[in-house]
Design a protein around this motif. Structure first.
Motif, short mmCIF file in Angstrom:
data_model
loop_
_atom_site.label_atom_id
_atom_site.label_comp_id
_atom_site.label_asym_id
_atom_site.label_seq_id
_atom_site.Cartn_x
_atom_site.Cartn_y
_atom_site.Cartn_z
N ARG A 48 0.83 -1.22 0.00
CA ARG A 48 0.00 0.00 0.00
C ARG A 48 0.85 1.26 0.00
N ASP A 51 -2.55 2.44 -2.69
CA ASP A 51 -3.49 2.03 -1.65
C ASP A 51 -4.92 2.33 -2.09
N LYS A 88 -7.60 1.64 -0.70
CA LYS A 88 -8.56 1.74 0.42
C LYS A 88 -9.56 0.59 0.43
#
Lengths: 373, 820
Positions: free
Chosen positions: B9, B13, B15
């Motif tokens: 990440r 990244d 999420k």
């Protein structure tokens, strides 16, 4: 009056017949009332000696009585026959709960053969033919023509059994490449998959081609619960003018539903095989948990490891380089396209029948075989 | 390939939860083996602590009683580490925390002092290798009580990936991050090789080192840089944590940097202690036959002439692309480092690695063929880290012995072609976007895109169809493909006649009480000997494997009977009293052929003939009561006649018939064995198994047969029958008894009867055998049921009598007579 006597006899006889309890008794009654010397017979025989006006009524009454008694005798006889037979049959009764004898042995089916046939039949139903190829195979068909050039890492990854050239027919004994060069197309292997038949079959007929190829394969994997140096595959190949990856998906959906149940579906993940491009790994939705990954009690489904999907085979669109090896047989990658797949029969059988260990298929233990008919 | 979540990440990244992230990778890029954890199972209970004071434990020399602020003002923790000191920022586990080894931490009394937690070492946290003292967090500014997970990866999810061999780029975390970027569109950090270290060392690299590549075809690139003033020491905690998360052991900062860059980019690197390389001169050459060296794992290895070695003036210093040698290993005393970043020939590395039985993280990457361009990227990242973490000075210049670097591929992608192949539409714009995210250069609009392949995909993406796979997988098969069925088949799906008849034969054997087995066709070369088959017989010359797993499975079987004996023996040993088995399968002979066509006769399609002869056989074995006994009658053990009845029934099921004539096999009872003829063709054997062979397999007695299936199928009229009128002119049945010398076999008697019977005789079956006074000593009477019929008339008594006379004549020729 004769007619009255006849009536009397008729009543008497009818009563006697009705109460006769054996066929012998009945025979006696027949003689007594209808026999040659019976009174009724005598009356009828003496009818000509009667006055003219009596002949008619006596004859009529006598014959009617005779007919009636004959009828009664017959029906009583049938009744008695039936009941006597019943008695006799009752005496013949046997213990039907004893096993049949002598027993007729019935052999057991092998779960692998059963599964193979089932797979063959599904694809026959979809318009495929079943082809078979050699197990002792040329490297050319097993690797080279399947886009594994000599030295290709995937050749080594497949853990191939190479045939010792000195054990082949003399004209096939090419100088051993030994340690010097990577194995080449002239080398002989025990086929590592059923895929060599892709090229053999395309050499034998122009497109369109729809075939499945079941058979035995070999890899130098030591025995464990999921590996065996000998195993079985079914190859599929469909090539035509416009066969797509979506057709592969639809075909495998049909297959999955036929073999694992009507609710099943498949999904594709990216994969890699030198002889297909794009290549996919194919999962089937788990038939135990229905794809949720959870069992009814909420616990993790051990069959699919909680994922809801089970990997069952590898597939893809036939790589244009493979068509390059059969271009002389009307396979032009700009004109035709198609898919290929390969599945392990043991894997399907293990999933379908809950067999925990691949080695069980080759022990040929009768106690196991007997579970399959 | 282990991808620690936080490392991945740090480049991209999206999420998503780690499970969602793994799922995206699995569905679009590379197989996910599993998600595991590095360190503690849960970050709960691990915090940053500040050591306020340290006092000696009153009752234990080696323990200290510390006051530690863990965000709650202060607590007493008893600590055994020698390096604990007031003012340190340290990792602390509070009571209730679960340690990486699974133990739950509790309050504890240590020599009378209650400890409310634990100050942790790297090893205890499993983020480093140091077990000698507590870890001291160098980074300042972390307030006491801060969750430790914000500082170091205390509990790190790790995605275990299995990249396929064509995706060597995904053997680097940045490569995996690029996939995440392509799939999700989430932004990707700048490539770590974009920058480079400032060269502050003295002189130029050639003052220190030289490289001579004598095998350029096996070493497309060899780059080297030199670093001075290197301070060897442990790596910082963040680096150790990343290495451990990725499954590698930290060693020292220099070695860790080489491993770290490899894990990041897939490009392996190797560090030499320059002072252990005489004159800094390296030579890349193939090994001399039998040449030896000791590798870093302290094992002496010897090489063949294909192995490539990196040598110094005195001899080998490392095996190219696989493992370095002890002689030039970086040690605590090292101050000058030569950093090798090379490109090797993948096939050569794979072969040498296999031959040595030595597979390393480096060889695993090199064998998949790296592009030479990646080597310089590795130099740039490693140089920055060498300067930053080892205080090293980079000497200006790079030695770069390189053959021509392969030019990037320029390809075209016809988006309508992609749709035609995939069966799913993808907007040209989207295709272009996906390729760009994967670092392809894309130009052109509309339906034809012009695409340049990036170096990290150079060997994998070479054709339009490869681009189609790229856009297809990133777009997503699972979400976007709707299954359809092919619109063209052009043929009826069906089994061939021989395939149908083989099923019939197999089903017949089951109906006759035999279990179907599937056995291993690889067997032991000693098998023919155990079957008493003498040398010179083709069955003693099996097709053998050069590289068998074991002698037990090293040759292909030349007959099926061995497999059946094995299975029968196994079942007897496991308590089965009655065993009746059959196998429908192949034998494998180096030479031979069948007069018949088709796969059962070992004839396969294809331009090149199959290398061996693989006839299809039906073979069976029976031991024990083939006809089981019951409460009503005696059992009948398997013997010649019972299995012959099975063979005859099998042939009958196919509408064919077999004839058995006397004939021997070394593994059969010499007086109870025969050849099986189908339409006069020798098609196999039948008989009772030789007692010595039975003994070899621990069987009491057994009988069986093995026949080629092709002749039976060829003799079968099934499916090709023509109707015959048997009703208008019914058959006339007659029995005859033939008295002959006992030595005359039944098959001869029957042949004489058939000869005499002529065309009108439709069948002649032996149904009784009598020996005794009425026929005289040494003679027997065979009774046959005859059936005469003509297709066009009802036979007269005279015609039948005529045939009977003719039979009498024929029987007379074999010394027999008809019994009245």
């Amino acid at each position: 009056m004769a007619t009255e006597r006849i009536e009397e006899l008729r009543r008497e006889a009818a009563e006697a017949i009705g109460s006769a309890s054996t066929t012998a008794e009945l025979e006696e009654l027949r003689v007594r009332y209808l026999g040659r010397k019976a009174e009724l017979t005598q009356i009828l025989r003496g009818i000509s000696e009667l006055p003219k006006e009596e002949r008619g009524p006596v004859g009529k009454t006598g014959n009617e009585a005779r007919q009636e008694l004959e009828g009664l005798l017959e029906s009583r006889s049938a009744e008695l026959d039936a009941s006597e037979l019943g008695t006799r049959l009752a005496e013949d009764a046997i213990d039907v709960t004893l096993p049949g004898a002598p027993p007729v042995p019935v052999g057991a089916q092998n779960p692998l053969i059963r599964t193979q046939r089932e797979i063959e039949d599904i694809f026959v139903g979809l318009g495929y033919q079943v082809m078979e190829g050699p197990e002792v195979e040329l490297d050319y068909y097993n690797f080279t023509a399947l886009n594994h050039p000599p030295g290709h890492p995937a050749r080594m990854a497949q853990d191939t059994f190479y045939v010792d050239p000195s054990t082949l027919r003399t004209d096939l004994r090419i100088l051993s490449n030994g340690d010097e060069l990577p194995p080449g197309p002239e080398d002989v292997v025990l086929r590592t998959h059923t895929s060599p038949m892709q090229v053999r079959s395309m050499e034998s007929r122009p497109p369109p081609i729809f075939i499945v190829v079941p058979g035995r394969c070999y890899r130098s994997d030591p025995f464990d619960a999921t590996h065996s140096p000998i195993f079985h595959q079914v190859e599929g190949l469909a090539v035509g003018p416009d066969i797509t990856l979506a057709d592969l998906k639809g075909t495998l959906d049909e297959f999955a539903r036929a073999i694992f149940g009507p609710e099943r579906e498949t999904r594709f993940r990216p994969g890699f095989f030198p002889f297909t491009e794009p290549s996919v790994e194919v999962d089937v939705s788990c038939f135990r948990c229905g794809g949720s990954g959870r069992l009814p009690d909420g616990s993790r489904d051990p069959l699919c490891k909680g994922i809801g999907w089970i990997e069952i085979l590898g597939a893809g669109m036939v790589d244009p380089n493979v068509y390059g090896f059969v271009s002389d047989f009307n396979y032009d990658p700009e004109e035709i396209q198609g898919f290929a797949f390969g599945m392990g029969i043991e894997r399907i059988a293990m999933l379908k029948y809950g067999v925990p260990d691949l080695r069980k298929f080759f022990e040929n233990d009768e106690r196991v075989l007997e579970q399959f008919r | 390939m282990r991808a620690p979540d936080s490392w991945l990440r740090s480049y991209c990244d999206p999420k998503l939860s780690v499970e969602e992230l793994a799922d995206e990778l699995a569905m679009h890029s590379i197989e996910v083996e599993r998600i595991t954890h590095a360190g503690a199972p849960d970050p709960e209970g691990f915090v940053v602590g500040k050591v306020l004071s340290v006092e000696k434990h009153p009752d234990a020399d080696k323990l200290s009683v510390c006051e530690v602020d863990a965000g709650d003002g202060g607590r007493t923790i008893v600590c055994g580490a020698p390096n604990v000191a007031a003012g340190q920022t340290v990792p602390v586990a509070l009571p209730g925390a679960v340690m990486p080894d699974g133990t739950k931490l509790d309050k504890a009394k240590l020599r009378g002092v209650e400890s409310n937690g634990m100050i942790l070492s790297e090893a205890e946290l499993e983020i480093g290798d140091d077990a000698d003292g507590i870890a001291v967090l160098e980074e300042d500014g972390w307030a006491p009580g801060t969750p430790l997970g914000e500082v170091i990866p205390v509990s790190e999810p790790v995605i275990e990936l299995e990249p396929t061999s064509n995706r060597v780029d995904c053997f680097g975390i940045y490569g995996v991050a690029r996939e995440v970027h392509a799939i999700t569109g989430e932004s990707l950090a700048d490539a770590p090789w974009d920058g480079d270290a400032e060269a502050t060392g003295e002189g130029t690299v050639t003052d220190y080192a030289s490289v001579n590549v004598e095998a350029p075809e096996l070493c497309p690139r060899f780059s080297a840089r030199v670093f001075t003033d290197v301070q060897i020491g442990p790596s910082p905690l963040w680096l150790k944590a990343r290495l451990i998360g990725a499954g590698m052991r930290p060693i020292n900062n220099v070695v860790d940097i080489t491993n770290y860059v490899m894990l990041m980019t897939a490009q392996p690197l190797h560090a030499f202690d320059l002072d252990k390389v005489p004159d800094g001169a390296l030579i890349v050459r193939t090994a001399k036959k039998g040449e030896k060296m000791t590798t870093l794992d302290s094992i002496e290895r010897s090489f063949d002439e294909e192995a490539v070695l990196v040598c110094d003036r005195n001899g080998p210093s490392g095996i190219a692309g696989i493992m370095g040698g002890e002689v030039s290993e970086v040690s605590d005393q090292t101050t000058r480092v030569l950093l090798e970043v090379a490109t090797w020939n993948g096939v050569n590395i794979l072969r040498t690695s296999r031959k040595l039985g030595l597979r390393t993280d480096a060889s695993n990457r090199f064998e998949k063929q790296l592009h030479p361009e990646l080597a310089l990227r590795g130099q740039r990242i490693a140089s920055q880290l060498m300067v930053e973490l080892c205080g090293a000075k980079l000497v200006p210049g790079t030695i770069d012995e390189a053959a021509d670097v392969p030019k990037a591929h320029h390809l075209e992608l016809r988006t309508d072609r992609a749709e035609r192949l995939l069966g799913m539409p993808i907007e040209p714009k989207l295709s272009s976007e996906y390729l760009k995210r994967l670092d392809f250069q894309v130009s052109g609009r509309g339906k034809t895109l012009k695409v340049t392949v990036p170096f990290h995909r150079h060997y994998d993406v070479t054709r339009e169809v490869d681009l189609i796979e790229e856009v297809g997988r990133i777009h997503g098969y699972a979400k976007n493909i709707t299954g359809t069925l092919p619109s063209t088949s052009g043929q009826a799906g069906r089994l061939t006649r021989e395939q149908r008849l083989r099923r019939r034969a197999e089903d017949a054997m089951r109906d006759l009480g035999f279990d179907a087995i599937v056995s291993l066709s690889l067997t032991d070369p000693g098998l023919p000997g155990r079957l008493r088959i003498p040398d010179g017989d083709v069955r003693t010359e099996p097709i053998g494997i050069s590289n068998p797993l074991s002698a037990e499975h090293s040759v292909e079987r030349t007959a099926v009977i061995g497999s059946l004996l094995d299975a029968a023996s196994y079942n007897r040993a496991h308590g089965a009293e009655r065993v009746a088995l059959f196998e429908s399968g192949r034998a494998y002979l180096r030479d031979g052929s069948s007069p018949h066509d088709g796969v059962l006769a070992g004839k396969f399609v294809g331009e090149r003939p199959a290398p061996a002869y693989e006839p299809w056989r039906i073979a069976s074995i029976a031991t024990g009561a083939l006809r089981p006994g019951s409460w009503r009658g005696e059992e009948v053990p398997a013997d010649f006649y019972l299995v012959k009845a099975v063979l005859e029934a099998l042939a009958h099921q196919l509408g064919a018939s077999v004839e058995v004539v006397p004939g021997e096999e070394p593994f059969l009872h010499p007086g109870r064995s025969g050849r099986v003829l189908v339409q006069g063709e020798d098609s196999g054997w039948i008989g009772e198994i030789h007692p010595l062979v039975c003994r070899e397999w621990d069987l009491d007695a057994a009988a069986g047969f093995e026949v080629d299936l092709a002749p039976l199928v060829a003799a079968s009229p099934v499916g090709e029958e023509t109707y015959e009128d048997v009703i208008s002119y019914p058959a006339v049945h007659q029995d005859v008894a033939v008295i002959v010398d006992d030595a005359v076999p039944a098959v001869e008697v029957r042949a004489a009867v058939v000869e005499g019977g002529g065309e009108l005789l439709r069948s002649a079956e032996v149904f009784d055998l009598y020996r005794g006074e009425q026929v005289g000593e040494g003679r027997k009477s065979l009774a046959l049921r005859l059936s005469f019929r003509a297709a066009d008339r009802t036979l007269t008594d005279e015609e039948v009598a005529e045939r009977r006379t003719a039979i009498e004549v024929a029987v007379d020729k074999i010394g027999g007579s008809l019994r009245e």
